[in-house]
Design a protein around this motif. Structure first.
Motif, PDB file in Angstrom:
ATOM      1  N   TYR A 183       0.858  -1.182   0.000  1.00 32.12           N
ATOM      2  CA  TYR A 183       0.000   0.000   0.000  1.00 32.12           C
ATOM      3  C   TYR A 183       0.895   1.233   0.000  1.00 32.12           C
ATOM      4  N   GLN A 184       0.387   2.323  -0.582  1.00 34.08           N
ATOM      5  CA  GLN A 184       1.142   3.572  -0.576  1.00 34.08           C
ATOM      6  C   GLN A 184       0.188   4.756  -0.435  1.00 34.08           C
ATOM      7  N   PHE A 185       0.559   5.678   0.465  1.00 32.95           N
ATOM      8  CA  PHE A 185      -0.139   6.961   0.562  1.00 32.95           C
ATOM      9  C   PHE A 185       0.480   7.828  -0.532  1.00 32.95           C
ATOM     10  N   VAL A 186      -0.246   8.008  -1.626  1.00 35.13           N
ATOM     11  CA  VAL A 186       0.290   8.645  -2.828  1.00 35.13           C
ATOM     12  C   VAL A 186       0.543  10.136  -2.583  1.00 35.13           C
ATOM     13  N   ASP A 187       1.750  10.556  -2.902  1.00 36.17           N
ATOM     14  CA  ASP A 187       2.091  11.980  -2.887  1.00 36.17           C
ATOM     15  C   ASP A 187       1.756  12.523  -4.271  1.00 36.17           C
ATOM     16  N   ASN A 188       0.699  13.313  -4.351  1.00 36.57           N
ATOM     17  CA  ASN A 188       0.260  13.810  -5.663  1.00 36.57           C
ATOM     18  C   ASN A 188       0.925  15.123  -6.061  1.00 36.57           C
ATOM     19  N   GLY A 189       1.900  15.577  -5.247  1.00 35.61           N
ATOM     20  CA  GLY A 189       2.627  16.805  -5.577  1.00 35.61           C
ATOM     21  C   GLY A 189       1.832  18.064  -5.294  1.00 35.61           C
ATOM     22  N   GLN A 190       0.673  17.914  -4.653  1.00 35.98           N
ATOM     23  CA  GLN A 190      -0.162  19.073  -4.335  1.00 35.98           C
ATOM     24  C   GLN A 190      -0.367  19.143  -2.822  1.00 35.98           C
ATOM     25  N   ASP A 191      -1.079  20.140  -2.393  1.00 34.73           N
ATOM     26  CA  ASP A 191      -1.367  20.315  -0.970  1.00 34.73           C
ATOM     27  C   ASP A 191      -2.343  19.225  -0.518  1.00 34.73           C
ATOM     28  N   GLN A 192      -1.901  18.393   0.417  1.00 35.85           N
ATOM     29  CA  GLN A 192      -2.751  17.326   0.955  1.00 35.85           C
ATOM     30  C   GLN A 192      -2.994  17.517   2.457  1.00 35.85           C
ATOM     31  N   ASN A 193      -2.907  18.763   2.903  1.00 31.30           N
ATOM     32  CA  ASN A 193      -3.085  19.069   4.324  1.00 31.30           C
ATOM     33  C   ASN A 193      -4.454  18.670   4.862  1.00 31.30           C
ATOM     34  N   ILE A 194      -5.455  18.577   3.992  1.00 30.49           N
ATOM     35  CA  ILE A 194      -6.797  18.224   4.467  1.00 30.49           C
ATOM     36  C   ILE A 194      -6.844  16.832   5.084  1.00 30.49           C
ATOM     37  N   PHE A 195      -5.840  16.001   4.813  1.00 27.56           N
ATOM     38  CA  PHE A 195      -5.833  14.631   5.343  1.00 27.56           C
ATOM     39  C   PHE A 195      -5.039  14.489   6.642  1.00 27.56           C
ATOM     40  N   GLN A 196      -4.462  15.573   7.146  1.00 27.20           N
ATOM     41  CA  GLN A 196      -3.701  15.469   8.390  1.00 27.20           C
ATOM     42  C   GLN A 196      -4.606  14.979   9.519  1.00 27.20           C
ATOM     43  N   GLY A 197      -4.146  13.952  10.212  1.00 25.20           N
ATOM     44  CA  GLY A 197      -4.893  13.398  11.354  1.00 25.20           C
ATOM     45  C   GLY A 197      -5.995  12.422  10.961  1.00 25.20           C
ATOM     46  N   ASP A 198      -6.278  12.279   9.663  1.00 28.46           N
ATOM     47  CA  ASP A 198      -7.337  11.361   9.216  1.00 28.46           C
ATOM     48  C   ASP A 198      -6.890   9.903   9.384  1.00 28.46           C
ATOM     49  N   SER A 199      -7.856   9.023   9.418  1.00 30.97           N
ATOM     50  CA  SER A 199      -7.552   7.588   9.454  1.00 30.97           C
ATOM     51  C   SER A 199      -8.500   6.851   8.515  1.00 30.97           C
ATOM     52  N   LEU A 200      -8.048   5.698   8.052  1.00 30.83           N
ATOM     53  CA  LEU A 200      -8.846   4.880   7.141  1.00 30.83           C
ATOM     54  C   LEU A 200      -8.827   3.445   7.662  1.00 30.83           C
ATOM     55  N   ASN A 201     -10.000   2.885   7.852  1.00 32.87           N
ATOM     56  CA  ASN A 201     -10.131   1.484   8.254  1.00 32.87           C
ATOM     57  C   ASN A 201     -10.554   0.672   7.036  1.00 32.87           C
ATOM     58  N   LEU A 202      -9.668  -0.216   6.613  1.00 30.01           N
ATOM     59  CA  LEU A 202      -9.873  -1.023   5.411  1.00 30.01           C
ATOM     60  C   LEU A 202     -10.313  -2.431   5.800  1.00 30.01           C
ATOM     61  N   THR A 203     -11.347  -2.936   5.130  1.00 37.05           N
ATOM     62  CA  THR A 203     -11.767  -4.327   5.310  1.00 37.05           C
ATOM     63  C   THR A 203     -11.688  -5.029   3.970  1.00 37.05           C
ATOM     64  N   TRP A 204     -10.876  -6.056   3.924  1.00 40.04           N
ATOM     65  CA  TRP A 204     -10.830  -6.938   2.768  1.00 40.04           C
ATOM     66  C   TRP A 204     -11.532  -8.231   3.149  1.00 40.04           C
ATOM     67  N   THR A 205     -12.545  -8.605   2.391  1.00 41.99           N
ATOM     68  CA  THR A 205     -13.251  -9.860   2.610  1.00 41.99           C
ATOM     69  C   THR A 205     -12.891 -10.809   1.481  1.00 41.99           C
ATOM     70  N   PHE A 206     -12.302 -11.944   1.857  1.00 39.76           N
ATOM     71  CA  PHE A 206     -11.949 -12.974   0.884  1.00 39.76           C
ATOM     72  C   PHE A 206     -13.043 -14.034   0.912  1.00 39.76           C
TER      73      PHE A 206
END
Length: 198
Positions: free
Chosen positions: A165-188
């Protein structure tokens, strides 16, 4: 009249007697055989090990994480397909993401099945992956070394998979995501193969 009644009774008795005698002359041999059948169903029992693939903190744009896990068949039947379903929830720390989905910025660079010698997922973001159901054990490329494992997961075996996995650096301001979290569920989801003669 009494004579007619007696004659009628006599004829009826004679007819009944003949019927009994005639019925007794049709005796025959007989025999029988009995069979039983039993139907015992097999089981599909799919496990992931470990169940938590990623648990990281303090991410910044550009960071990547590579992990390995196993999909195990602990049942009695071959698992012909293992479909991957993706879901996630985002917690917006500041409430100012303005409708921007953090899942668009987390990319799965690859999901590779070592036992099948095949790439299940190649370079897609989590939001795109939500609309897909790739097969985690499909053998898309015929490679003789991997042929004995085929495109299924046999009972009491496992496939080893690596994911990045990679948190993509898009070369733009991504400050809106500071402190955010993501909970991912993969169901096999394991699926049986086609029916066959037994």
């Amino acid at each position: 009249m009494k004579i007619k009644k007696k004659l009628g009774m006599g004829i009826a008795s004679a007819a009944m007697g003949l019927a009994l005698i005639g019925g007794g002359t049709y005796a025959y041999f007989s025999d029988s055989a009995q069979t039983t059948s039993k139907f015992a169903n097999g089981t599909l029992d799919l496990n992931a090990n470990p169940t938590t693939i990623i648990d990281v903190k303090n991410l910044k744009p550009g960071d990547w994480m590579t992990r390995t896990f196993k999909l195990e068949n602990k049942g009695t039947l071959d698992i012909a397909k293992i479909l991957l379903k993706t879901d996630y929830t985002v917690t917006d720390a500041k409430g100012d993401n303005g409708g921007e989905d953090f899942g668009k910025h987390i990319r799965v660079n690859f999901l590779y099945n070592h036992d099948k010698g095949d790439t299940v997922i190649y370079s897609t973001t989590l939001d795109q992956l939500k609309g897909m159901s790739p097969d985690a054990i499909e053998n898309k490329l015929w490679v003789p070394f991997f042929e004995e494992r085929g495109g299924s997961l046999k009972p009491n075996t496992f496939d080893t998979l690596s994911v990045q996995y990679q948190f993509v650096d898009n070369g733009q301001d991504q400050n809106i995501f500071q402190g955010d979290s993501l909970n991912l569920t993969w169901t096999f989801e394991g699926k049986q193969g086609n029916g066959e003669a037994k």
